[in-house]
Write a protein that holds these residues in place. Structure first.
Motif, PDB file in Angstrom:
ATOM      1  N   MET A  54      59.361  40.163  19.748  1.00  0.00           N
ATOM      2  CA  MET A  54      58.518  39.826  18.605  1.00  0.00           C
ATOM      3  C   MET A  54      57.277  40.715  18.517  1.00  0.00           C
ATOM      4  SD  MET A  54      57.263  36.034  17.619  1.00  0.00           S
ATOM      5  CE  MET A  54      56.161  35.725  16.261  1.00  0.00           C
ATOM      6  N   ASP A  55      56.449  40.691  19.546  1.00  0.00           N
ATOM      7  CA  ASP A  55      55.153  41.369  19.511  1.00  0.00           C
ATOM      8  C   ASP A  55      55.320  42.858  19.792  1.00  0.00           C
ATOM      9  OD1 ASP A  55      53.989  38.829  19.151  1.00  0.00           O
ATOM     10  OD2 ASP A  55      54.065  38.497  21.306  1.00  0.00           O
ATOM     11  N   GLY A  56      55.015  43.660  18.786  1.00  0.00           N
ATOM     12  CA  GLY A  56      55.153  45.102  18.924  1.00  0.00           C
ATOM     13  C   GLY A  56      56.436  45.635  18.325  1.00  0.00           C
ATOM     14  N   VAL A  57      57.350  44.753  17.947  1.00  0.00           N
ATOM     15  CA  VAL A  57      58.605  45.173  17.326  1.00  0.00           C
ATOM     16  C   VAL A  57      58.725  44.552  15.932  1.00  0.00           C
ATOM     17  CG1 VAL A  57      61.127  45.181  17.524  1.00  0.00           C
ATOM     18  CG2 VAL A  57      59.711  45.447  19.575  1.00  0.00           C
ATOM     19  N   LEU A 112      53.403  41.808   9.827  1.00  0.00           N
ATOM     20  CA  LEU A 112      54.733  42.375  10.041  1.00  0.00           C
ATOM     21  C   LEU A 112      54.629  43.881  10.205  1.00  0.00           C
ATOM     22  CD1 LEU A 112      56.643  40.385   7.336  1.00  0.00           C
ATOM     23  CD2 LEU A 112      57.543  40.744   9.636  1.00  0.00           C
ATOM     24  N   ILE A 113      55.420  44.416  11.096  1.00  0.00           N
ATOM     25  CA  ILE A 113      55.556  45.874  11.197  1.00  0.00           C
ATOM     26  C   ILE A 113      56.395  46.325  10.008  1.00  0.00           C
ATOM     27  CG2 ILE A 113      56.798  47.663  12.486  1.00  0.00           C
ATOM     28  CD1 ILE A 113      55.669  46.531  15.014  1.00  0.00           C
ATOM     29  N   SER A 114      56.045  47.459   9.463  1.00  0.00           N
ATOM     30  CA  SER A 114      56.746  48.005   8.308  1.00  0.00           C
ATOM     31  C   SER A 114      58.257  48.058   8.551  1.00  0.00           C
ATOM     32  CB  SER A 114      56.218  49.409   8.014  1.00  0.00           C
ATOM     33  OG  SER A 114      56.911  49.969   6.932  1.00  0.00           O
ATOM     34  N   GLY A 115      58.999  47.452   7.661  1.00  0.00           N
ATOM     35  CA  GLY A 115      60.457  47.462   7.734  1.00  0.00           C
ATOM     36  C   GLY A 115      61.071  46.380   8.592  1.00  0.00           C
ATOM     37  N   ALA A 116      60.258  45.627   9.328  1.00  0.00           N
ATOM     38  CA  ALA A 116      60.799  44.648  10.272  1.00  0.00           C
ATOM     39  C   ALA A 116      61.522  43.490   9.581  1.00  0.00           C
ATOM     40  CB  ALA A 116      59.694  44.103  11.169  1.00  0.00           C
ATOM     41  N   GLN A 117      60.911  42.938   8.561  1.00  0.00           N
ATOM     42  CA  GLN A 117      61.516  41.777   7.899  1.00  0.00           C
ATOM     43  C   GLN A 117      62.884  42.129   7.314  1.00  0.00           C
ATOM     44  OE1 GLN A 117      59.396  40.145   4.470  1.00  0.00           O
ATOM     45  NE2 GLN A 117      59.685  38.110   5.360  1.00  0.00           N
ATOM     46  N   THR A 134      60.885  36.467  22.911  1.00  0.00           N
ATOM     47  CA  THR A 134      59.458  36.757  22.994  1.00  0.00           C
ATOM     48  C   THR A 134      58.838  36.160  24.246  1.00  0.00           C
ATOM     49  OG1 THR A 134      57.383  36.706  21.731  1.00  0.00           O
ATOM     50  CG2 THR A 134      58.788  34.746  21.600  1.00  0.00           C
ATOM     51  N   THR A 135      57.747  36.770  24.684  1.00  0.00           N
ATOM     52  CA  THR A 135      57.065  36.344  25.903  1.00  0.00           C
ATOM     53  C   THR A 135      55.651  35.886  25.559  1.00  0.00           C
ATOM     54  OG1 THR A 135      58.315  37.970  27.157  1.00  0.00           O
ATOM     55  CG2 THR A 135      56.365  37.070  28.213  1.00  0.00           C
ATOM     56  N   PRO A 136      55.453  34.583  25.389  1.00  0.00           N
ATOM     57  CA  PRO A 136      54.086  34.111  25.136  1.00  0.00           C
ATOM     58  C   PRO A 136      53.288  34.087  26.441  1.00  0.00           C
ATOM     59  CG  PRO A 136      55.623  32.274  25.079  1.00  0.00           C
ATOM     60  CD  PRO A 136      56.430  33.510  25.330  1.00  0.00           C
ATOM     61  N   PRO A 137      51.964  34.253  26.343  1.00  0.00           N
ATOM     62  CA  PRO A 137      51.159  34.195  27.561  1.00  0.00           C
ATOM     63  C   PRO A 137      51.238  32.804  28.190  1.00  0.00           C
ATOM     64  CG  PRO A 137      49.761  34.373  25.605  1.00  0.00           C
ATOM     65  CD  PRO A 137      51.175  34.498  25.158  1.00  0.00           C
ATOM     66  N   TRP A 138      51.500  32.773  29.476  1.00  0.00           N
ATOM     67  CA  TRP A 138      51.680  31.517  30.200  1.00  0.00           C
ATOM     68  C   TRP A 138      50.439  30.634  30.140  1.00  0.00           C
ATOM     69  CZ3 TRP A 138      56.096  29.550  31.432  1.00  0.00           C
ATOM     70  CH2 TRP A 138      56.167  28.483  32.323  1.00  0.00           C
ATOM     71  N   SER A 139      49.257  31.257  30.140  1.00  0.00           N
ATOM     72  CA  SER A 139      48.000  30.507  30.190  1.00  0.00           C
ATOM     73  C   SER A 139      47.534  30.001  28.826  1.00  0.00           C
ATOM     74  CB  SER A 139      46.904  31.380  30.806  1.00  0.00           C
ATOM     75  OG  SER A 139      46.696  32.522  29.997  1.00  0.00           O
ATOM     76  N   ASP A 174      59.514  46.845  23.042  1.00  0.00           N
ATOM     77  CA  ASP A 174      58.547  47.943  23.102  1.00  0.00           C
ATOM     78  C   ASP A 174      57.902  48.110  24.468  1.00  0.00           C
ATOM     79  OD1 ASP A 174      57.111  45.517  22.763  1.00  0.00           O
ATOM     80  OD2 ASP A 174      55.373  46.627  22.046  1.00  0.00           O
ATOM     81  N   THR A 175      58.248  47.269  25.434  1.00  0.00           N
ATOM     82  CA  THR A 175      57.692  47.422  26.781  1.00  0.00           C
ATOM     83  C   THR A 175      58.808  47.351  27.816  1.00  0.00           C
ATOM     84  OG1 THR A 175      57.306  45.063  27.193  1.00  0.00           O
ATOM     85  CG2 THR A 175      55.540  46.288  26.073  1.00  0.00           C
ATOM     86  N   ARG A 176      58.433  47.623  29.065  1.00  0.00           N
ATOM     87  CA  ARG A 176      59.417  47.632  30.146  1.00  0.00           C
ATOM     88  C   ARG A 176      58.994  46.738  31.308  1.00  0.00           C
ATOM     89  NH1 ARG A 176      61.050  52.216  32.403  1.00  0.00           N
ATOM     90  NH2 ARG A 176      60.860  51.400  34.467  1.00  0.00           N
TER      91      ARG A 176
END
Length: 143
Positions: free
Chosen positions: A7-10, A38-43, A59-64, A104-106
């Protein structure tokens, strides 16, 4: 084919929100996830992919910040309503079972995902979804 999309960054422009809302080392601890753009073209890309494949948002929400878990669901309901019940929260993307992971991350197991991983390059900006869709459909044609 089963596709997981971060979700975040994509789909959402998390980096833009982080720049606008503060300058801390952990933007996930202060960004307002309800107001992400929204990122351009994502929807359009997610809609098209969901018509051709079995698509989920991973997606990975912050645990805290447990409130963010609800904010992400509310955001999806508003912007991608057909995906509301296709939202998966995980801190281990390598445990997902599917064919494609777009992220977008590893840092959460993405390199160990058992299918194909498309690294959504932040530097490409508006070319990301175009390149990603081309790659997915070329991969599909080879199978």
């Amino acid at each position: 084919m089963r596709i997981f999309i971060d979700m975040d960054g994509v789909i959402t422009d998390f980096d833009k929100a982080a720049e606008e809302q503060g300058n801390g080392k952990r933007p996930d601890l202060y960004v307002n996830f309800r107001n992400l753009e929204l990122i351009s073209g994502a929807q359009e890309a997610v809609l098209g992919l969901s018509q051709d494949f079995d698509v989920f948002i991973a997606t990975t929400p912050p645990w805290s910040r447990p409130d963010v878990w609800a904010h992400k669901r509310e955001w999806v309901e508003e912007h991608l309503p057909w995906m509301t019940r296709r939202l998966i929260y995980t801190h281990r993307k390598d445990l997902l079972i599917g064919d494609i992971l777009i992220d977008d991350t590893r840092f959460r197991g993405q390199p160990d995902f058992q299918g194909e991983w498309f690294w959504f390059n932040k530097k490409w900006r508006n070319k990301n979804w175009e390149a990603c869709l081309k790659w997915i459909y070329e991969l599909k044609s080879k199978l």
